[in-house]
Design a protein around this motif. Structure first.
Motif, PDB file in Angstrom:
ATOM      1  N   THR A 124      65.597  36.369  63.149  1.00 52.77           N
ATOM      2  CA  THR A 124      66.114  35.261  63.954  1.00 52.77           C
ATOM      3  C   THR A 124      67.142  34.475  63.170  1.00 52.77           C
ATOM      4  OG1 THR A 124      65.529  33.294  65.250  1.00 52.77           O
ATOM      5  CG2 THR A 124      64.223  33.716  63.270  1.00 52.77           C
ATOM      6  N   PRO A 125      68.216  34.046  63.833  1.00 55.46           N
ATOM      7  CA  PRO A 125      69.198  33.183  63.176  1.00 55.46           C
ATOM      8  C   PRO A 125      68.700  31.741  63.175  1.00 55.46           C
ATOM      9  CG  PRO A 125      69.864  33.551  65.435  1.00 55.46           C
ATOM     10  CD  PRO A 125      68.588  34.334  65.221  1.00 55.46           C
ATOM     11  N   GLY A 126      69.566  30.807  62.830  1.00 52.91           N
ATOM     12  CA  GLY A 126      69.183  29.400  62.745  1.00 52.91           C
ATOM     13  C   GLY A 126      69.139  28.682  64.072  1.00 52.91           C
ATOM     14  N   THR A 127      69.371  29.381  65.175  1.00 43.05           N
ATOM     15  CA  THR A 127      69.207  28.819  66.513  1.00 43.05           C
ATOM     16  C   THR A 127      68.556  29.872  67.396  1.00 43.05           C
ATOM     17  OG1 THR A 127      70.305  27.922  68.470  1.00 43.05           O
ATOM     18  CG2 THR A 127      71.558  29.501  67.157  1.00 43.05           C
ATOM     19  N   LYS A 143      66.669  34.613  57.718  1.00 40.14           N
ATOM     20  CA  LYS A 143      66.156  34.291  56.396  1.00 40.14           C
ATOM     21  C   LYS A 143      65.439  35.467  55.732  1.00 40.14           C
ATOM     22  CE  LYS A 143      65.359  29.348  57.433  1.00 40.14           C
ATOM     23  NZ  LYS A 143      65.978  29.322  58.769  1.00 40.14           N
ATOM     24  N   ASN A 144      65.158  36.519  56.502  1.00 45.11           N
ATOM     25  CA  ASN A 144      64.423  37.655  55.956  1.00 45.11           C
ATOM     26  C   ASN A 144      65.287  38.902  55.811  1.00 45.11           C
ATOM     27  OD1 ASN A 144      64.681  38.120  58.704  1.00 45.11           O
ATOM     28  ND2 ASN A 144      62.590  38.878  58.993  1.00 45.11           N
ATOM     29  N   HIS A 145      66.589  38.733  55.642  1.00 47.08           N
ATOM     30  CA  HIS A 145      67.456  39.906  55.542  1.00 47.08           C
ATOM     31  C   HIS A 145      67.057  40.815  54.387  1.00 47.08           C
ATOM     32  CE1 HIS A 145      70.960  42.360  54.424  1.00 47.08           C
ATOM     33  NE2 HIS A 145      71.139  42.425  55.729  1.00 47.08           N
ATOM     34  N   TYR A 232      60.695  35.120  53.983  1.00 48.20           N
ATOM     35  CA  TYR A 232      61.794  34.251  54.397  1.00 48.20           C
ATOM     36  C   TYR A 232      62.245  33.374  53.228  1.00 48.20           C
ATOM     37  CZ  TYR A 232      60.039  35.543  59.024  1.00 48.20           C
ATOM     38  OH  TYR A 232      59.613  36.244  60.127  1.00 48.20           O
ATOM     39  N   THR A 233      63.523  33.425  52.926  1.00 49.81           N
ATOM     40  CA  THR A 233      64.092  32.565  51.888  1.00 49.81           C
ATOM     41  C   THR A 233      65.472  32.094  52.320  1.00 49.81           C
ATOM     42  OG1 THR A 233      65.182  34.368  50.665  1.00 49.81           O
ATOM     43  CG2 THR A 233      62.903  33.869  50.073  1.00 49.81           C
ATOM     44  N   VAL A 234      65.769  30.838  52.006  1.00 50.72           N
ATOM     45  CA  VAL A 234      67.087  30.276  52.281  1.00 50.72           C
ATOM     46  C   VAL A 234      67.215  28.999  51.469  1.00 50.72           C
ATOM     47  CG1 VAL A 234      66.411  28.797  54.242  1.00 50.72           C
ATOM     48  CG2 VAL A 234      68.741  29.779  54.156  1.00 50.72           C
ATOM     49  N   SER A 235      68.426  28.569  51.194  1.00 46.69           N
ATOM     50  CA  SER A 235      68.629  27.347  50.422  1.00 46.69           C
ATOM     51  C   SER A 235      69.651  26.451  51.091  1.00 46.69           C
ATOM     52  CB  SER A 235      69.116  27.675  49.004  1.00 46.69           C
ATOM     53  OG  SER A 235      68.129  28.351  48.277  1.00 46.69           O
ATOM     54  N   TRP A 236      69.366  25.149  51.033  1.00 45.84           N
ATOM     55  CA  TRP A 236      70.393  24.150  51.311  1.00 45.84           C
ATOM     56  C   TRP A 236      71.030  23.811  49.974  1.00 45.84           C
ATOM     57  CZ3 TRP A 236      70.481  19.372  48.939  1.00 45.84           C
ATOM     58  CH2 TRP A 236      71.493  18.511  49.360  1.00 45.84           C
ATOM     59  N   VAL A 237      72.355  23.692  49.948  1.00 39.47           N
ATOM     60  CA  VAL A 237      73.054  23.387  48.697  1.00 39.47           C
ATOM     61  C   VAL A 237      74.002  22.214  48.915  1.00 39.47           C
ATOM     62  CG1 VAL A 237      74.890  25.084  49.153  1.00 39.47           C
ATOM     63  CG2 VAL A 237      74.401  24.385  46.808  1.00 39.47           C
ATOM     64  N   ASP A 238      74.070  21.352  47.922  1.00 42.89           N
ATOM     65  CA  ASP A 238      74.970  20.191  47.937  1.00 42.89           C
ATOM     66  C   ASP A 238      76.337  20.649  47.460  1.00 42.89           C
ATOM     67  OD1 ASP A 238      76.337  17.837  47.590  1.00 42.89           O
ATOM     68  OD2 ASP A 238      74.835  16.886  46.301  1.00 42.89           O
ATOM     69  N   GLU A 310      58.977  26.127  64.284  1.00 40.18           N
ATOM     70  CA  GLU A 310      60.167  25.499  64.874  1.00 40.18           C
ATOM     71  C   GLU A 310      61.018  24.772  63.827  1.00 40.18           C
ATOM     72  OE1 GLU A 310      61.748  25.264  67.768  1.00 40.18           O
ATOM     73  OE2 GLU A 310      60.443  26.467  69.040  1.00 40.18           O
ATOM     74  N   PRO A 311      60.482  23.808  63.054  1.00 35.45           N
ATOM     75  CA  PRO A 311      61.326  23.158  62.054  1.00 35.45           C
ATOM     76  C   PRO A 311      61.732  24.080  60.910  1.00 35.45           C
ATOM     77  CG  PRO A 311      59.055  22.388  61.878  1.00 35.45           C
ATOM     78  CD  PRO A 311      59.146  23.189  63.144  1.00 35.45           C
ATOM     79  N   PHE A 312      60.956  25.126  60.662  1.00 34.29           N
ATOM     80  CA  PHE A 312      61.317  26.050  59.583  1.00 34.29           C
ATOM     81  C   PHE A 312      62.522  26.899  59.966  1.00 34.29           C
ATOM     82  CE2 PHE A 312      60.860  30.151  57.329  1.00 34.29           C
ATOM     83  CZ  PHE A 312      60.910  29.686  56.019  1.00 34.29           C
ATOM     84  N   PHE A 313      62.507  27.458  61.165  1.00 31.52           N
ATOM     85  CA  PHE A 313      63.596  28.336  61.591  1.00 31.52           C
ATOM     86  C   PHE A 313      64.715  27.598  62.329  1.00 31.52           C
ATOM     87  CE2 PHE A 313      60.041  31.440  61.436  1.00 31.52           C
ATOM     88  CZ  PHE A 313      60.601  32.346  60.543  1.00 31.52           C
ATOM     89  N   TYR A 314      64.359  26.562  63.107  1.00 32.55           N
ATOM     90  CA  TYR A 314      65.320  25.964  64.037  1.00 32.55           C
ATOM     91  C   TYR A 314      65.387  24.438  63.893  1.00 32.55           C
ATOM     92  CZ  TYR A 314      63.947  30.479  66.073  1.00 32.55           C
ATOM     93  OH  TYR A 314      63.635  31.788  66.256  1.00 32.55           O
ATOM     94  N   PRO A 315      65.664  23.920  62.712  1.00 33.24           N
ATOM     95  CA  PRO A 315      65.652  22.452  62.551  1.00 33.24           C
ATOM     96  C   PRO A 315      66.673  21.734  63.415  1.00 33.24           C
ATOM     97  CG  PRO A 315      66.618  23.534  60.629  1.00 33.24           C
ATOM     98  CD  PRO A 315      66.002  24.612  61.454  1.00 33.24           C
ATOM     99  N   LEU A 316      67.810  22.366  63.692  1.00 31.46           N
ATOM    100  CA  LEU A 316      68.857  21.695  64.471  1.00 31.46           C
ATOM    101  C   LEU A 316      68.650  21.831  65.975  1.00 31.46           C
ATOM    102  CD1 LEU A 316      72.006  22.597  62.358  1.00 31.46           C
ATOM    103  CD2 LEU A 316      70.893  20.370  62.545  1.00 31.46           C
TER     104      LEU A 316
END
Length: 462
Positions: A124-127, A143-145, A232-238, A310-316
């Motif tokens: 699943t993508p981010g939406t 997130k699981n590619h 599932y792994t992903v990062s937010w980066v500043d 829901e918040p893990f995969f689709y926060p927006l």
């Protein structure tokens, strides 16, 4: 499938995801740029195409919910064949998790059907406001590619109809060429009528989640290496900070929990971003402040908890029309993948260039792609690092920056994601995807898109 379940599966679950209708009544991509007039032709039944195409001119393009960011889902002065009303579930096997549905069904609708029955999307993508056909056409990733590969790997079969009326079942063993060209083929090979998707079993809505703060690219790479067995792994980066805070972020990882819990459908979102934010709202200072708060909202270096999917995969997705925060001018997204041999150097160089530009992205996502191959010839992912950045459109700054970043991506041996693009040049695209000429040979003569015409010069046969 019992008749009662079939009836429930075929209910129309409408979600106002804010994706397609512009103020002028036209069709917008999620980035709201570029803006083109088009004739929208809704498809309601599988038999509607190709009959409706016989009296259409200036080309056609099947479209779903318009969640692509640029002009992949647009056709200037052409005809958009809108598929969301083709959303019926046709078959479901409780034992195997194989689901067959019309291509206009959304991932949100599939989840509402599958989760209460103990199944989840394989990728699943981010939406979740993406159609099944759109997920195949863009061969989406998640997130699981690194363990599951792309969406197309989990679609064993689909039916493709061409504008000449030919109807073709496509799989890895039947019409194999069209199968591999349609997965990631940007919707250009024909209209997908229905597809079969292999779902995965779950026993809970919950995710065993861990969030880990990191400082710098090397910590990110170390966490990536250590998490290979986590699904599932992903990062937010500043991407605004420099100096000791350069490339700081939060590494987020998780697995489906084995702790049994009620499997209920998700509630419909109620929050709506109510207006187009003024152009000055998202600037370097405001985004830098947001990034600092986001990084420090996690009080400890590592947080372990249970989290709903829901918040893990689709926060927006909980905020409808969130693209309005970028203002009326819209947004551009830049997403690359750079192969491992240049991934560290390329990521540092591009983040440095972004920090120098004065533009800022607070939706910056950093992730590693694995080596699971895709069946799609034009699929975007490859082993390496991918970075996705969202920017408000500031014409005098955004487009020159994007051209520089795309050239840098090319120098480091990477490529950009067509589904997120509104600025790639023809030379850049053709260097990133030399296999485009193969897709051109399989393109349906009547089908084209503004993206395809922009990056190839290829025109429809009218």
């Amino acid at each position: 499938m019992p008749p009662a379940e079939a009836h429930e599966a075929q209910k129309r679950l409408r979600y106002d995801s804010g994706n397609s209708a512009s103020a002028s009544g036209g069709f917008e991509s999620w980035g709201r740029y570029p803006t083109y007039a088009a004739n929208i032709v809704p498809l309601h039944w599988q038999s509607d195409f190709p009959a409706v195409a016989q009296n259409l001119h200036n080309g056609i393009l099947p479209v779903g919910l318009g969640r692509s960011y640029g002009d992949v889902c647009l056709l200037k002065d052409g005809n958009l064949l809108a598929t969301p009303a083709m959303d019926r579930i046709l078959a479901f096997d409780r034992d195997t998790g194989l689901l067959t549905a019309e291509a206009g069904i959304s991932l949100a609708q599939i989840l509402d059907f599958a989760v209460p029955r103990g199944f989840f999307l394989p990728v699943t993508p981010g939406t979740k406001y993406v159609t099944l056909g759109g997920a195949i056409a863009n061969d989406i990733h998640g997130k699981n590619h690194h363990v599951a590969g792309t969406f197309g790997r989990h679609v064993p079969e689909f039916e493709l109809v061409r504008s000449d009326g030919s109807v073709l079942r496509c799989s890895s063993s039947t019409n194999q060429d069209l199968y591999s060209m349609t997965i990631g083929g940007l919707g250009l090979t024909g209209l997908i009528r229905w597809a079969t998707l292999q779902l995965k079993p779950i026993v809970s809505r919950l995710i065993d989640y861990e969030g880990i703060q990191f400082h710098g690219i090397d910590e990110f790479l170390a966490l990536t290496e250590a998490s290979k067995e986590i699904e599932y792994t992903v990062s937010w980066v500043d991407c605004t900070s420099t100096g000791k805070n350069f490339c700081r972020g939060v590494f987020m990882q998780g697995d489906h929990s084995t702790r049994r819990a009620p499997l209920k459908p998700s509630p419909e979102p109620k929050l709506v971003f109510p207006f187009d934010a003024p152009g000055f709202a998202l600037n370097h200072l405001s985004v830098a402040a947001f990034n600092t708060l986001f990084f420090h909202k996690q009080m400890k270096k590592s947080v372990v908890t249970l989290q709903d999917y829901e918040p893990f995969f689709y926060p927006l997705d909980k905020v409808l029309h969130w693209n309005r925060m970028y203002g009326k001018s819209g947004l551009l997204q830049f997403q690359y993948v750079i192969p491992w041999n240049n991934a560290r150097a390329g990521t540092v160089a591009i983040l440095t260039e972004v920090a120098k530009s004065g533009l800022a992205s607070f939706l910056a996502v950093l992730k590693a792609f694995g080596d699971v191959p895709s069946p799609g010839v034009m699929s975007f992912p490859r082993p390496g690092i991918t970075l996705a950045l969202d920017f408000p459109i500031k014409p005098d700054k955004s487009f020159p920056l994007f051209e520089r970043l795309a050239d840098m991506t090319r120098e480091f041996g990477g490529r950009l994601y067509p589904a997120k693009d509104a600025a790639m040049t023809a030379a850049q695209f053709q260097a990133f995807y030399p296999q485009w000429e193969q897709l051109a040979r399989f393109r349906d003569p009547m089908i084209t898109s503004s993206f395809w015409e922009r990056v190839t010069g290829d025109q429809p046969s009218l």
